[in-house]
Design a protein around this motif. Structure first.
Motif, PDB file in Angstrom:
ATOM      1  N   GLN A 198      67.599 -16.556 -62.773  1.00 31.18           N
ATOM      2  CA  GLN A 198      66.602 -16.253 -62.235  1.00 31.18           C
ATOM      3  C   GLN A 198      67.073 -16.347 -60.610  1.00 31.18           C
ATOM      4  N   ASP A 240      60.592 -12.068 -61.431  1.00 31.96           N
ATOM      5  CA  ASP A 240      58.996 -12.047 -62.165  1.00 31.96           C
ATOM      6  C   ASP A 240      59.035 -11.975 -63.607  1.00 31.96           C
ATOM      7  N   THR A 257      59.745 -14.887 -66.080  1.00 26.82           N
ATOM      8  CA  THR A 257      58.710 -15.841 -66.024  1.00 26.82           C
ATOM      9  C   THR A 257      57.921 -15.596 -67.359  1.00 26.82           C
ATOM     10  N   ASP A 258      57.653 -14.144 -67.640  1.00 23.91           N
ATOM     11  CA  ASP A 258      56.567 -13.814 -68.840  1.00 23.91           C
ATOM     12  C   ASP A 258      57.172 -13.263 -70.058  1.00 23.91           C
TER      13      ASP A 258
END
Length: 58
Positions: free
Chosen positions: A27, A40, A43-44
């Motif tokens: 990241q 982003d 993250t998920d």
């Protein structure tokens, strides 16, 4: 996973700056390269990311 995310993952990998399983480092490198979408997304989607790194399958 979109083609853009896939290409960004591969671009980070091609830098050779980190072990690709070190997600925080991935990241950080992605951020430094301007790949904010990848930051982003990671993250998920850690499970999907790990599967891609292990198998190359999306």
């Amino acid at each position: 996973m979109t083609n853009m995310i896939r290409e960004q993952i591969l671009a980070v990998r091609d830098t050779g700056l980190t072990n690709m399983f070190d997600v925080p480092a991935v990241q950080r490198i992605a951020f430094d390269l301007g790949y904010y979408e990848l930051v982003d997304w990671l993250t998920d989607h850690k499970k999907e990311y790990a599967n891609f790194i292990m198998t190359g399958e999306e």
